[in-house]
Design a protein around this motif. Structure first.
Motif, PDB file in Angstrom:
ATOM      1  N   UNK A  21       0.791  -1.227   0.000  1.00 45.46           N
ATOM      2  CA  UNK A  21       0.000   0.000   0.000  1.00 45.46           C
ATOM      3  C   UNK A  21       0.830   1.288   0.000  1.00 45.46           C
ATOM      4  N   UNK A  22       2.138   1.202   0.150  1.00 45.20           N
ATOM      5  CA  UNK A  22       2.960   2.403   0.249  1.00 45.20           C
ATOM      6  C   UNK A  22       3.664   2.669  -1.076  1.00 45.20           C
ATOM      7  N   UNK A  62      -6.159  10.673   5.520  1.00 48.45           N
ATOM      8  CA  UNK A  62      -6.336   9.489   6.355  1.00 48.45           C
ATOM      9  C   UNK A  62      -6.027   8.201   5.588  1.00 48.45           C
ATOM     10  N   UNK A  63      -6.006   8.286   4.281  1.00 47.17           N
ATOM     11  CA  UNK A  63      -5.666   7.102   3.492  1.00 47.17           C
ATOM     12  C   UNK A  63      -4.281   6.577   3.864  1.00 47.17           C
ATOM     13  N   UNK A  64      -3.372   7.471   4.289  1.00 48.08           N
ATOM     14  CA  UNK A  64      -2.056   7.001   4.720  1.00 48.08           C
ATOM     15  C   UNK A  64      -2.190   6.133   5.965  1.00 48.08           C
ATOM     16  N   UNK A  65      -3.012   6.539   6.900  1.00 44.77           N
ATOM     17  CA  UNK A  65      -3.229   5.745   8.108  1.00 44.77           C
ATOM     18  C   UNK A  65      -3.780   4.373   7.744  1.00 44.77           C
ATOM     19  N   UNK A  66      -4.762   4.347   6.871  1.00 48.12           N
ATOM     20  CA  UNK A  66      -5.346   3.073   6.443  1.00 48.12           C
ATOM     21  C   UNK A  66      -4.277   2.207   5.770  1.00 48.12           C
ATOM     22  N   UNK A  67      -3.474   2.835   4.897  1.00 43.68           N
ATOM     23  CA  UNK A  67      -2.436   2.097   4.165  1.00 43.68           C
ATOM     24  C   UNK A  67      -1.409   1.494   5.117  1.00 43.68           C
ATOM     25  N   UNK A  68      -0.991   2.263   6.117  1.00 39.68           N
ATOM     26  CA  UNK A  68       0.012   1.771   7.069  1.00 39.68           C
ATOM     27  C   UNK A  68      -0.536   0.618   7.904  1.00 39.68           C
ATOM     28  N   UNK A  69      -1.726   0.810   8.470  1.00 42.84           N
ATOM     29  CA  UNK A  69      -2.317  -0.224   9.330  1.00 42.84           C
ATOM     30  C   UNK A  69      -2.557  -1.512   8.552  1.00 42.84           C
ATOM     31  N   UNK A  70      -3.140  -1.395   7.389  1.00 41.34           N
ATOM     32  CA  UNK A  70      -3.417  -2.591   6.580  1.00 41.34           C
ATOM     33  C   UNK A  70      -2.128  -3.215   6.072  1.00 41.34           C
ATOM     34  N   UNK A  71      -1.167  -2.386   5.691  1.00 49.32           N
ATOM     35  CA  UNK A  71       0.109  -2.896   5.191  1.00 49.32           C
ATOM     36  C   UNK A  71       0.835  -3.750   6.212  1.00 49.32           C
ATOM     37  N   UNK A  72       0.765  -3.361   7.474  1.00 47.46           N
ATOM     38  CA  UNK A  72       1.407  -4.157   8.522  1.00 47.46           C
ATOM     39  C   UNK A  72       0.759  -5.526   8.678  1.00 47.46           C
ATOM     40  N   UNK A  73      -0.451  -5.665   8.179  1.00 50.75           N
ATOM     41  CA  UNK A  73      -1.144  -6.965   8.193  1.00 50.75           C
ATOM     42  C   UNK A  73      -1.151  -7.614   6.815  1.00 50.75           C
ATOM     43  N   UNK A  74      -0.394  -7.032   5.898  1.00 47.24           N
ATOM     44  CA  UNK A  74      -0.343  -7.503   4.509  1.00 47.24           C
ATOM     45  C   UNK A  74      -1.728  -7.560   3.876  1.00 47.24           C
ATOM     46  N   UNK A  76      -4.862  -5.161   1.773  1.00 46.32           N
ATOM     47  CA  UNK A  76      -5.148  -3.977   0.983  1.00 46.32           C
ATOM     48  C   UNK A  76      -5.859  -2.977   1.882  1.00 46.32           C
ATOM     49  N   UNK A  77      -5.496  -1.712   1.788  1.00 48.00           N
ATOM     50  CA  UNK A  77      -6.083  -0.701   2.674  1.00 48.00           C
ATOM     51  C   UNK A  77      -7.584  -0.587   2.508  1.00 48.00           C
ATOM     52  N   UNK A  78      -8.096  -0.898   1.329  1.00 48.54           N
ATOM     53  CA  UNK A  78      -9.541  -0.796   1.081  1.00 48.54           C
ATOM     54  C   UNK A  78     -10.330  -1.896   1.783  1.00 48.54           C
ATOM     55  N   UNK A  79      -9.630  -2.890   2.327  1.00 47.66           N
ATOM     56  CA  UNK A  79     -10.331  -3.977   3.023  1.00 47.66           C
ATOM     57  C   UNK A  79     -10.637  -3.641   4.486  1.00 47.66           C
ATOM     58  N   UNK A  80     -10.129  -2.519   4.991  1.00 46.96           N
ATOM     59  CA  UNK A  80     -10.423  -2.146   6.371  1.00 46.96           C
ATOM     60  C   UNK A  80     -11.908  -1.819   6.516  1.00 46.96           C
ATOM     61  N   UNK A  85     -11.396   1.391  10.962  1.00 42.64           N
ATOM     62  CA  UNK A  85     -10.969   2.772  10.710  1.00 42.64           C
ATOM     63  C   UNK A  85     -11.282   3.672  11.894  1.00 42.64           C
ATOM     64  N   UNK A  86     -12.445   3.505  12.488  1.00 46.80           N
ATOM     65  CA  UNK A  86     -12.801   4.305  13.659  1.00 46.80           C
ATOM     66  C   UNK A  86     -11.844   4.035  14.816  1.00 46.80           C
ATOM     67  N   UNK A  87     -11.494   2.767  15.017  1.00 49.48           N
ATOM     68  CA  UNK A  87     -10.557   2.406  16.095  1.00 49.48           C
ATOM     69  C   UNK A  87      -9.193   3.036  15.864  1.00 49.48           C
ATOM     70  N   UNK A  88      -8.748   3.076  14.627  1.00 52.03           N
ATOM     71  CA  UNK A  88      -7.455   3.683  14.323  1.00 52.03           C
ATOM     72  C   UNK A  88      -7.457   5.187  14.614  1.00 52.03           C
ATOM     73  N   UNK A  89      -8.578   5.833  14.423  1.00 51.64           N
ATOM     74  CA  UNK A  89      -8.661   7.272  14.625  1.00 51.64           C
ATOM     75  C   UNK A  89      -8.791   7.661  16.084  1.00 51.64           C
TER      76      UNK A  89
END
Length: 90
Positions: A21-22, A62-74, A76-80, A85-89
């Motif tokens: 995602x990065x 915020x797409x960067x936040x989604x990309x980072x969180x999802x990327x660490x779990x391998x 796609x950011x769109x699968x969050x 997303x609310x928990x991340x914020x």
């Protein structure tokens, strides 16, 4: 059970740009904020890294936040989910 799980990534010393995602622009921003490897991102966490970039670059989406969180779990950011997303914020 934790909301997010960390998936083992084969080489945690990989450059940050190799995280799923990065792209080059996000990688450059993260590097300018001192996060140069996937291991460093995993150590500080997606939310902290996002806030660091956001302070330096206020227009960061915020797409960067989604990309980072999802990327660490391998993932796609769109699968969050909205819940994730609310928990991340918070």
């Amino acid at each position: 059970m934790p909301l997010f799980r960390t998936v083992a990534i084969p080489s945690m010393t990989q450059p940050i740009e190799e995280l799923r995602n990065i792209g080059p622009a996000s990688g450059r921003c993260l590097r300018e904020c001192g996060i140069t490897t996937i291991e460093e991102l995993q150590r500080v966490g997606a939310t902290w890294a996002y806030n660091l970039v956001k302070r330096k670059y206020p227009r960061t989406s915020l797409n960067l936040l989604w990309a980072l969180a999802a990327g660490l779990e391998e993932r796609d950011w769109r699968s969050l989910t909205s819940h994730e997303k609310m928990r991340l914020q918070s």
